[in-house]
Design a protein around this motif. Sequence first.
Motif, PDB file in Angstrom:
ATOM      1  N   UNK A 325      35.835  29.941  42.485  1.00 54.30           N
ATOM      2  CA  UNK A 325      36.007  31.157  43.268  1.00 54.30           C
ATOM      3  C   UNK A 325      34.839  31.973  44.048  1.00 54.30           C
ATOM      4  N   UNK A 326      35.455  32.212  44.560  1.00 50.47           N
ATOM      5  CA  UNK A 326      34.695  34.195  45.171  1.00 50.47           C
ATOM      6  C   UNK A 326      34.698  35.150  43.759  1.00 50.47           C
ATOM      7  N   UNK A 327      35.735  34.772  43.212  1.00 45.47           N
ATOM      8  CA  UNK A 327      35.850  35.511  42.028  1.00 45.47           C
ATOM      9  C   UNK A 327      35.055  35.106  40.673  1.00 45.47           C
ATOM     10  N   UNK A 328      34.832  34.002  40.894  1.00 47.82           N
ATOM     11  CA  UNK A 328      33.603  33.598  39.315  1.00 47.82           C
ATOM     12  C   UNK A 328      34.594  33.069  38.180  1.00 47.82           C
ATOM     13  N   UNK A 329      35.908  32.155  39.243  1.00 46.98           N
ATOM     14  CA  UNK A 329      36.470  31.147  38.299  1.00 46.98           C
ATOM     15  C   UNK A 329      35.788  30.242  38.504  1.00 46.98           C
ATOM     16  N   UNK A 330      37.025  29.485  37.570  1.00 43.61           N
ATOM     17  CA  UNK A 330      37.006  28.120  37.763  1.00 43.61           C
ATOM     18  C   UNK A 330      38.357  27.793  38.957  1.00 43.61           C
ATOM     19  N   UNK A 331      38.355  26.589  39.748  1.00 39.80           N
ATOM     20  CA  UNK A 331      39.822  26.486  39.869  1.00 39.80           C
ATOM     21  C   UNK A 331      40.476  24.672  40.666  1.00 39.80           C
ATOM     22  N   UNK A 332      41.289  24.234  39.258  1.00 41.78           N
ATOM     23  CA  UNK A 332      42.142  23.228  39.509  1.00 41.78           C
ATOM     24  C   UNK A 332      43.013  23.019  40.548  1.00 41.78           C
ATOM     25  N   UNK A 333      43.576  21.766  41.475  1.00 43.57           N
ATOM     26  CA  UNK A 333      44.288  21.721  42.072  1.00 43.57           C
ATOM     27  C   UNK A 333      43.978  20.914  42.070  1.00 43.57           C
ATOM     28  N   UNK A 334      45.888  20.336  41.600  1.00 42.42           N
ATOM     29  CA  UNK A 334      46.744  18.876  42.018  1.00 42.42           C
ATOM     30  C   UNK A 334      47.304  18.571  42.440  1.00 42.42           C
ATOM     31  N   UNK A 335      47.111  17.623  43.812  1.00 41.45           N
ATOM     32  CA  UNK A 335      48.116  17.369  44.400  1.00 41.45           C
ATOM     33  C   UNK A 335      48.783  15.328  44.175  1.00 41.45           C
ATOM     34  N   UNK A 336      49.662  14.927  44.559  1.00 43.93           N
ATOM     35  CA  UNK A 336      50.466  14.340  44.513  1.00 43.93           C
ATOM     36  C   UNK A 336      49.988  12.869  45.190  1.00 43.93           C
ATOM     37  N   UNK A 337      49.175  12.016  45.098  1.00 45.67           N
ATOM     38  CA  UNK A 337      48.700  11.302  45.214  1.00 45.67           C
ATOM     39  C   UNK A 337      49.060   9.708  46.382  1.00 45.67           C
ATOM     40  N   UNK A 349      38.684  31.172  33.406  1.00 42.06           N
ATOM     41  CA  UNK A 349      37.666  31.732  33.284  1.00 42.06           C
ATOM     42  C   UNK A 349      37.904  33.308  33.179  1.00 42.06           C
ATOM     43  N   UNK A 350      37.237  34.586  32.282  1.00 34.56           N
ATOM     44  CA  UNK A 350      37.280  35.822  32.818  1.00 34.56           C
ATOM     45  C   UNK A 350      36.711  36.648  32.680  1.00 34.56           C
ATOM     46  N   UNK A 351      36.086  37.830  32.410  1.00 35.01           N
ATOM     47  CA  UNK A 351      34.831  38.842  32.349  1.00 35.01           C
ATOM     48  C   UNK A 351      33.317  38.096  32.656  1.00 35.01           C
ATOM     49  N   UNK A 352      33.036  36.517  32.481  1.00 28.48           N
ATOM     50  CA  UNK A 352      31.901  36.132  33.046  1.00 28.48           C
ATOM     51  C   UNK A 352      32.006  35.505  34.028  1.00 28.48           C
ATOM     52  N   UNK A 353      31.428  35.322  35.099  1.00 33.97           N
ATOM     53  CA  UNK A 353      31.525  34.183  36.270  1.00 33.97           C
ATOM     54  C   UNK A 353      31.118  32.612  36.104  1.00 33.97           C
ATOM     55  N   UNK A 354      31.848  31.507  36.302  1.00 36.98           N
ATOM     56  CA  UNK A 354      32.147  30.597  35.824  1.00 36.98           C
ATOM     57  C   UNK A 354      31.449  29.506  37.120  1.00 36.98           C
ATOM     58  N   UNK A 355      31.394  28.946  37.385  1.00 34.07           N
ATOM     59  CA  UNK A 355      31.477  27.196  37.837  1.00 34.07           C
ATOM     60  C   UNK A 355      31.419  26.187  37.185  1.00 34.07           C
TER      61      UNK A 355
END
Length: 397
Positions: A325-337, A349-355
Amino acid sequence: MKKSIIYLLLIFTVFCSACDTSENEATLSESFFKVYDNSTFDASYIPIDVKQTASDGYLILSSSRLSSTNFTGVNLIMVDKDGEFIREEVLSEEYVNPVNQLIKINDQYFFMAMNAVSLQATLFQITDSARIVSITPLGGLTYPMYLNQDGQNLLTLSYNNQDKNSVLSVISTEGAILESEGYTIGAGPDTEVPIISHFTRTGKQLPFFAGKISGGSYFFNGFYNYTLSLVFSNFSGEPVGVVQGQQDDGGFSSGVSVAGANFAASRFNFGENFIIPTVNLNTTGITSTTDIIGNPFPELVPDAPVILKLINVSGQQVILYGSSTKSGQIILMAFDASSGILNGTKYMGSTYPYEIAGFTSTSDGGLAVIGNTSVAGRFDRICLFKLSASELASLAN
């Protein structure tokens, strides 16, 4: 090969969630977060993929910046079930640019990298303790881009800079080329510029990938006729079908066959990102990614890297996306198959940027997520998030 060098890593430990002293608190091996720092002050690491080992530890494939070239070196890191560092294997600078993914077949692990001088694709077989079993040059294949599993064989995507072809190949685990076909990227001196800048990391990192439709054709996401395209192939000359992007400015950023021609995918277009949990692709004609409707995700970084896999959660198949994300976090998104409905979202993730770099299911029903963070905003380091089975089930359901 030069003698391997093992660097001692300093480990910073933080838990993924707030402390809970109840009887339901997850043990360390079920849920943790680690950042692996290096005693070499200016070392810069680029995580690529992670796999769980038979001992429930984790094998991490990564790359590192080299002072002698724009190519990146090859590193293997072994950690235990609690994420504690065990050892690191640093390959000779003869080998560079390891590609996504790290593949496990019959308790052996495989990855692909490139010979720094000949540019030849090279297959590595390793144990779950990061010990190298074999190093096999792949004759005729250069500039490796991606590695995937094809049953008991391997599926590779590479680039032939002599013929200016994207090359899709099926190879055995011993390195024998079983099937292979090249597809022109287009004529002219400028057509390969985005590809070369991808390899030297002087330009955009491109979303190369490859796979197979169950009982159907193979596919790859790479350059074909001047543009980044999803190309369907049966290894018999011209493509079976093509979904065109827009040169290197638009196209698919991920894609996996859920059932036949029904895909889960994501695409980018001039910085915008779209998540597409269900779409029926025309695998035998010529279409365009711009005609595919998707859910816009403006919170993702421009032209975001997307990790997409089908995983099993509590007996149910789930489409899981991971991105940055632009805010420097990792995002997980789960969808029904089956329905394509969004079940849950999780930020890490927080404090530092994460990819994000990759993720893998774990034997306890959880998930391991590998990524990159900048310690003190300056030093690129590898981070590992471990989600427990209950955390993953909460996300997926």
